[in-house]
Design a protein around this motif. Structure first.
Motif, PDB file in Angstrom:
ATOM      1  N   GLN A  49      15.771  68.903   7.769  1.00  0.00           N
ATOM      2  CA  GLN A  49      15.921  68.160   9.018  1.00  0.00           C
ATOM      3  C   GLN A  49      14.666  68.268   9.883  1.00  0.00           C
ATOM      4  O   GLN A  49      14.251  67.289  10.523  1.00  0.00           O
ATOM      5  CB  GLN A  49      17.140  68.679   9.790  1.00  0.00           C
ATOM      6  CG  GLN A  49      17.445  67.922  11.061  1.00  0.00           C
ATOM      7  CD  GLN A  49      17.830  66.473  10.811  1.00  0.00           C
ATOM      8  OE1 GLN A  49      18.565  66.176   9.874  1.00  0.00           O
ATOM      9  NE2 GLN A  49      17.333  65.569  11.649  1.00  0.00           N
ATOM     10  N   ARG A  50      14.025  69.442   9.887  1.00  0.00           N
ATOM     11  CA  ARG A  50      12.787  69.597  10.661  1.00  0.00           C
ATOM     12  C   ARG A  50      11.685  68.682  10.131  1.00  0.00           C
ATOM     13  O   ARG A  50      10.924  68.103  10.903  1.00  0.00           O
ATOM     14  CB  ARG A  50      12.332  71.059  10.625  1.00  0.00           C
ATOM     15  CG  ARG A  50      13.186  71.997  11.467  1.00  0.00           C
ATOM     16  CD  ARG A  50      12.516  73.347  11.618  1.00  0.00           C
ATOM     17  NE  ARG A  50      12.412  74.041  10.348  1.00  0.00           N
ATOM     18  CZ  ARG A  50      13.326  74.886   9.873  1.00  0.00           C
ATOM     19  NH1 ARG A  50      14.430  75.122  10.591  1.00  0.00           N
ATOM     20  NH2 ARG A  50      13.166  75.483   8.713  1.00  0.00           N
ATOM     21  N   LEU A  52      12.228  65.826   8.530  1.00  0.00           N
ATOM     22  CA  LEU A  52      12.617  64.442   8.797  1.00  0.00           C
ATOM     23  C   LEU A  52      12.274  64.038  10.229  1.00  0.00           C
ATOM     24  O   LEU A  52      11.918  62.876  10.484  1.00  0.00           O
ATOM     25  CB  LEU A  52      14.116  64.259   8.538  1.00  0.00           C
ATOM     26  CG  LEU A  52      14.669  62.853   8.774  1.00  0.00           C
ATOM     27  CD1 LEU A  52      14.126  61.883   7.736  1.00  0.00           C
ATOM     28  CD2 LEU A  52      16.200  62.853   8.748  1.00  0.00           C
ATOM     29  N   GLU A  53      12.370  64.972  11.177  1.00  0.00           N
ATOM     30  CA  GLU A  53      12.107  64.647  12.583  1.00  0.00           C
ATOM     31  C   GLU A  53      10.682  64.142  12.792  1.00  0.00           C
ATOM     32  O   GLU A  53      10.428  63.337  13.692  1.00  0.00           O
ATOM     33  CB  GLU A  53      12.355  65.887  13.461  1.00  0.00           C
ATOM     34  CG  GLU A  53      13.770  66.444  13.406  1.00  0.00           C
ATOM     35  CD  GLU A  53      14.788  65.533  14.066  1.00  0.00           C
ATOM     36  OE1 GLU A  53      14.382  64.532  14.688  1.00  0.00           O
ATOM     37  OE2 GLU A  53      15.995  65.821  13.961  1.00  0.00           O
ATOM     38  N   SER A  54       9.732  64.605  11.970  1.00  0.00           N
ATOM     39  CA  SER A  54       8.337  64.206  12.148  1.00  0.00           C
ATOM     40  C   SER A  54       7.784  63.447  10.947  1.00  0.00           C
ATOM     41  O   SER A  54       6.573  63.358  10.777  1.00  0.00           O
ATOM     42  CB  SER A  54       7.474  65.450  12.402  1.00  0.00           C
ATOM     43  OG  SER A  54       7.616  66.390  11.342  1.00  0.00           O
ATOM     44  N   SER A  55       8.647  62.905  10.114  1.00  0.00           N
ATOM     45  CA  SER A  55       8.189  62.235   8.906  1.00  0.00           C
ATOM     46  C   SER A  55       7.709  60.823   9.225  1.00  0.00           C
ATOM     47  O   SER A  55       8.166  60.189  10.180  1.00  0.00           O
ATOM     48  CB  SER A  55       9.313  62.174   7.873  1.00  0.00           C
ATOM     49  OG  SER A  55      10.366  61.365   8.339  1.00  0.00           O
ATOM     50  N   GLU A 166      17.615  56.561  14.519  1.00  0.00           N
ATOM     51  CA  GLU A 166      17.557  57.491  15.644  1.00  0.00           C
ATOM     52  C   GLU A 166      18.979  57.797  16.113  1.00  0.00           C
ATOM     53  O   GLU A 166      19.896  56.979  15.959  1.00  0.00           O
ATOM     54  CB  GLU A 166      16.736  56.904  16.791  1.00  0.00           C
ATOM     55  CG  GLU A 166      15.307  56.562  16.411  1.00  0.00           C
ATOM     56  CD  GLU A 166      14.482  57.789  16.095  1.00  0.00           C
ATOM     57  OE1 GLU A 166      14.814  58.880  16.610  1.00  0.00           O
ATOM     58  OE2 GLU A 166      13.500  57.663  15.336  1.00  0.00           O
ATOM     59  N   ASN A 195      23.700  67.258  16.648  1.00  0.00           N
ATOM     60  CA  ASN A 195      22.566  67.534  17.538  1.00  0.00           C
ATOM     61  C   ASN A 195      21.223  67.277  16.856  1.00  0.00           C
ATOM     62  O   ASN A 195      20.237  67.970  17.124  1.00  0.00           O
ATOM     63  CB  ASN A 195      22.618  68.968  18.074  1.00  0.00           C
ATOM     64  CG  ASN A 195      23.872  69.243  18.887  1.00  0.00           C
ATOM     65  OD1 ASN A 195      24.386  68.343  19.562  1.00  0.00           O
ATOM     66  ND2 ASN A 195      24.363  70.467  18.813  1.00  0.00           N
ATOM     67  N   ASP A 196      21.153  66.292  15.993  1.00  0.00           N
ATOM     68  CA  ASP A 196      19.894  65.921  15.359  1.00  0.00           C
ATOM     69  C   ASP A 196      19.373  64.639  16.003  1.00  0.00           C
ATOM     70  O   ASP A 196      20.148  63.771  16.401  1.00  0.00           O
ATOM     71  CB  ASP A 196      20.076  65.731  13.851  1.00  0.00           C
ATOM     72  CG  ASP A 196      21.275  64.857  13.518  1.00  0.00           C
ATOM     73  OD1 ASP A 196      22.136  64.685  14.410  1.00  0.00           O
ATOM     74  OD2 ASP A 196      21.355  64.335  12.402  1.00  0.00           O
ATOM     75  N   ARG A 197      18.048  64.520  16.086  1.00  0.00           N
ATOM     76  CA  ARG A 197      17.445  63.338  16.709  1.00  0.00           C
ATOM     77  C   ARG A 197      17.375  62.164  15.736  1.00  0.00           C
ATOM     78  O   ARG A 197      17.532  61.019  16.115  1.00  0.00           O
ATOM     79  CB  ARG A 197      16.037  63.662  17.216  1.00  0.00           C
ATOM     80  CG  ARG A 197      16.016  64.637  18.381  1.00  0.00           C
ATOM     81  CD  ARG A 197      14.657  64.671  19.032  1.00  0.00           C
ATOM     82  NE  ARG A 197      13.600  65.003  18.078  1.00  0.00           N
ATOM     83  CZ  ARG A 197      12.713  64.133  17.621  1.00  0.00           C
ATOM     84  NH1 ARG A 197      12.766  62.855  17.993  1.00  0.00           N
ATOM     85  NH2 ARG A 197      11.775  64.514  16.777  1.00  0.00           N
ATOM     86  N   ARG A 198      17.133  62.452  14.476  1.00  0.00           N
ATOM     87  CA  ARG A 198      17.051  61.415  13.455  1.00  0.00           C
ATOM     88  C   ARG A 198      17.990  61.779  12.315  1.00  0.00           C
ATOM     89  O   ARG A 198      18.204  62.961  12.022  1.00  0.00           O
ATOM     90  CB  ARG A 198      15.619  61.274  12.926  1.00  0.00           C
ATOM     91  CG  ARG A 198      14.573  61.094  13.995  1.00  0.00           C
ATOM     92  CD  ARG A 198      13.189  61.025  13.396  1.00  0.00           C
ATOM     93  NE  ARG A 198      12.926  59.732  12.764  1.00  0.00           N
ATOM     94  CZ  ARG A 198      11.842  59.466  12.047  1.00  0.00           C
ATOM     95  NH1 ARG A 198      10.943  60.415  11.827  1.00  0.00           N
ATOM     96  NH2 ARG A 198      11.651  58.269  11.526  1.00  0.00           N
ATOM     97  N   ARG A 199      18.525  60.733  11.671  1.00  0.00           N
ATOM     98  CA  ARG A 199      19.453  60.996  10.566  1.00  0.00           C
ATOM     99  C   ARG A 199      19.171  60.027   9.431  1.00  0.00           C
ATOM    100  O   ARG A 199      18.874  58.848   9.653  1.00  0.00           O
ATOM    101  CB  ARG A 199      20.899  60.866  11.019  1.00  0.00           C
ATOM    102  CG  ARG A 199      21.919  61.083   9.880  1.00  0.00           C
ATOM    103  CD  ARG A 199      23.303  61.319  10.406  1.00  0.00           C
ATOM    104  NE  ARG A 199      23.383  62.569  11.166  1.00  0.00           N
ATOM    105  CZ  ARG A 199      24.476  62.974  11.799  1.00  0.00           C
ATOM    106  NH1 ARG A 199      25.564  62.226  11.779  1.00  0.00           N
ATOM    107  NH2 ARG A 199      24.476  64.115  12.457  1.00  0.00           N
TER     108      ARG A 199
END
Length: 278
Positions: A49-50, A52-55, A166, A195-199
């Protein structure tokens, strides 16, 4: 021992030895399905997940069917039919690019639930087995002892498409999923369920066969007992007598037959490259 009949339709009825009572499972009803599961959310591990947030870009590589959970409940308005609730658990692998680094692998879980209604017939008998202890959690209870058994056959799903959304675009429609502990244990890290910003979302194609079975006792004709004809050996390439192997090779009589050497149809010897004109 007499040769076993390989085609029961052509067996001589006089060869039947006796009638035998066997225990098996009767299929009361079955169906097949082809599900297109659109926009299935993927719950990534914490490390994935970390990333993916900046991919910059992500592409789903494959999906694997880990396991299924099956629940059978009777239909209240029809005593002969049962609701089969099936939950599929998928492991999803994806490739993502973060900055200028080489593609990294994302790992996550996707969950799909479906319901099927099939005829399971009625049975008043309560079935208990000696290999189940009534004091343990996995033991069969009296309320479930006369229900049919549901069987699900499924292939690994086909990945049809994928996309990243998002959290603000989801509109809160994805509720946190409740996962059993044995599913969580299949992953090396904790899964990010909220609580994730992107999925990551994936669309899968699932082929499955569902059937209901009941225990049944049948009387079948017996032609002979099934005895294996292949001998056991202790290695993959069992040693064999070379002379015995050579004796089973047909004699190559055609190679000993003289042939005329016609210029239009020249016949060549297996051992030589020139024409057989001697």
């Amino acid at each position: 021992m007499a040769d076993q009949c390989t085609d029961t339709l052509r067996c001589n009825p006089n060869d039947l030895r006796q009638a035998m009572s066997i225990h098996t499972r009767k299929i009361t009803d079955s169906c097949r399905d082809k599900d297109c599961i659109e926009d299935l959310p993927v719950y990534l591990t914490a490390g994935s997940q970390r990333m993916l947030e900046s991919s910059a870009s992500t592409r789903v590589r494959c999906a694997e069917l880990l396991s299924t959970y099956i629940d059978v409940e009777p239909v209240t308005f029809d005593r002969n039919h049962y609701c089969i609730d099936i939950t599929f658990y998928y492991r999803v692998l994806a490739d993502t690019i973060v900055g200028a680094n080489r593609p990294a692998t994302l790992c996550g879980l996707a969950v799909f639930t479906k319901r099927v209604v099939l005829c399971g017939e009625e049975s008043c008998a309560h079935i208990y087995r000696s290999d189940l202890r009534t004091c343990t959690a996995e033991a069969i209870t009296r309320n479930l002892a006369n229900r049919p058994t549901a069987v699900v056959e499924a292939l690994d799903p086909m990945v049809l498409s994928s996309r990243i959304r998002e959290a603000c675009e989801c509109g809160g429609r994805d509720c946190p999923v409740q996962l059993p502990d044995w599913v969580k244990a299949m992953f090396d890290e904790d899964l990010v369920l909220q609580n994730d910003r992107r999925r990551l979302y994936v669309t899968l194609g699932q082929f499955s066969i569902v059937r209901l079975e009941r225990d049944a006792q049948l009387i079948v004709p017996v032609m002979d007992y099934s005895i294996p004809t292949k001998e056991c050996c202790d290695s993959a390439g069992c040693a064999e007598d070379p002379c015995e192997l050579f004796s089973r090779i047909p004699f190559p009589a055609a190679q000993f037959t003289p042939r005329g050497c016609d210029c239009k149809t020249q016949v060549r010897c297996p051992q030589e490259n020139n024409c057989c004109n001697k």
